[in-house]
Enzyme design. Structure first.
Site, short mmCIF file in Angstrom:
data_model
loop_
_atom_site.label_atom_id
_atom_site.label_comp_id
_atom_site.label_asym_id
_atom_site.label_seq_id
_atom_site.Cartn_x
_atom_site.Cartn_y
_atom_site.Cartn_z
N GLY A 46 36.21 45.30 40.00
CA GLY A 46 36.30 46.40 39.06
C GLY A 46 36.93 47.61 39.71
O GLY A 46 37.10 47.67 40.93
N GLN A 51 38.92 56.43 40.95
CA GLN A 51 39.43 55.75 42.15
C GLN A 51 40.96 55.75 42.22
O GLN A 51 41.52 55.47 43.27
CB GLN A 51 38.93 54.30 42.22
CG GLN A 51 37.43 54.20 42.45
CD GLN A 51 37.00 52.75 42.53
OE1 GLN A 51 36.78 52.12 41.51
NE2 GLN A 51 36.93 52.22 43.73
N CYS A 88 33.39 47.93 47.71
CA CYS A 88 34.11 48.86 46.84
C CYS A 88 35.52 49.05 47.41
O CYS A 88 35.68 49.19 48.63
CB CYS A 88 33.36 50.19 46.80
SG CYS A 88 34.15 51.43 45.77
N LEU A 89 36.50 49.08 46.53
CA LEU A 89 37.88 49.25 46.98
C LEU A 89 38.11 50.64 47.59
O LEU A 89 39.10 50.85 48.28
CB LEU A 89 38.86 49.02 45.82
CG LEU A 89 38.87 47.59 45.24
CD1 LEU A 89 39.84 47.50 44.07
CD2 LEU A 89 39.22 46.56 46.30
N HIS A 130 27.94 49.40 38.94
CA HIS A 130 28.72 49.96 40.04
C HIS A 130 29.86 50.84 39.51
O HIS A 130 30.05 51.97 39.96
CB HIS A 130 29.26 48.81 40.91
CG HIS A 130 30.17 49.23 42.02
ND1 HIS A 130 29.84 49.05 43.35
CD2 HIS A 130 31.39 49.83 42.01
CE1 HIS A 130 30.83 49.53 44.11
NE2 HIS A 130 31.79 50.01 43.32
N GLU A 131 30.60 50.31 38.54
CA GLU A 131 31.75 51.06 38.01
C GLU A 131 31.29 52.30 37.24
O GLU A 131 31.92 53.36 37.34
CB GLU A 131 32.64 50.17 37.14
CG GLU A 131 33.28 48.98 37.86
CD GLU A 131 33.93 49.33 39.19
OE1 GLU A 131 34.47 50.45 39.35
OE2 GLU A 131 33.90 48.48 40.09
N HIS A 134 30.61 55.26 39.39
CA HIS A 134 31.81 56.01 39.82
C HIS A 134 32.11 57.18 38.88
O HIS A 134 32.64 58.21 39.31
CB HIS A 134 33.04 55.09 39.85
CG HIS A 134 33.19 54.31 41.12
ND1 HIS A 134 33.39 54.89 42.35
CD2 HIS A 134 33.21 52.96 41.34
CE1 HIS A 134 33.52 53.94 43.27
NE2 HIS A 134 33.41 52.76 42.70
CO CO Z 1 33.59 50.96 43.64
#
Ligand code: CO
Length: 152
Positions: A46, A51, A88-89, A130-131, A134
């Site tokens: 995701g 981000q 996480c990216l 998680h998303e 953010h």
């Molecule tokens: Co993340």
């Protein structure tokens, strides 16, 4: 479509609260298309708009249940608990054990502004939580029991 640069932890933008999406136009569709292309290329589960440097409440989630675009998402119900690894990216080379609900119900808008509902279980629920974090400036490392370095 274009690959966008993924902002890394330490950048203030990841700590800000995102604004609601109010206009469902081609600019939003471009953002969503770019986020989808970026998450596929980076092999993530995701990606959230902050981000890629955009403070809007929009995320994409790529799980076996499907490739979801969630705009102005809200969790309406959460049940149970699961503990497991997350990455996480925006936090390269790390993973951490995080406790999340086992099942979540959420409401969101699609790219045309139509309100929809979903039920997510297991890893899908984890990815949604998680998303959505953010969008409020929260990283999984804030919630993790421990964070480990992963070898590539
Ligand atoms: Co993340």
């Amino acid at each position: 479509m274009a690959i966008r640069n993924v902002v890394q932890a330490g950048d203030e933008i990841l700590r800000k609260k995102c604004f609601e999406v109010t206009v469902f136009d081609e600019k939003l569709w471009q953002l969503l298309d770019d986020m989808k292309e970026t998450v596929r290329k980076e092999e993530g589960a995701g990606l959230a708009a902050p981000q890629v440097g955009i403070l809007r409440r929009a995320v994409v989630v790529d799980v076996k249940e499907g490739f979801y675009e969630l705009i102005n998402p809200v969790i309406t119900e959460a049940k149970g608990e699961q503990r497991g690894y997350e990455g996480c990216l925006s936090v390269r080379g790390k993973r951490g054990v995080v406790s999340r609900p086992l099942v979540v119900k959420a409401e969101y808008s699609d790219r045309n502004g139509k309100r929809k509902k979903l039920v997510a279980r297991g890893f899908f629920a984890r990815a949604v939580c998680h998303e959505l974090d953010h969008l409020d400036g929260i990283l999984y490392t804030d919630r993790a029991e421990r964070v480990e370095t992963v070898k590539d």
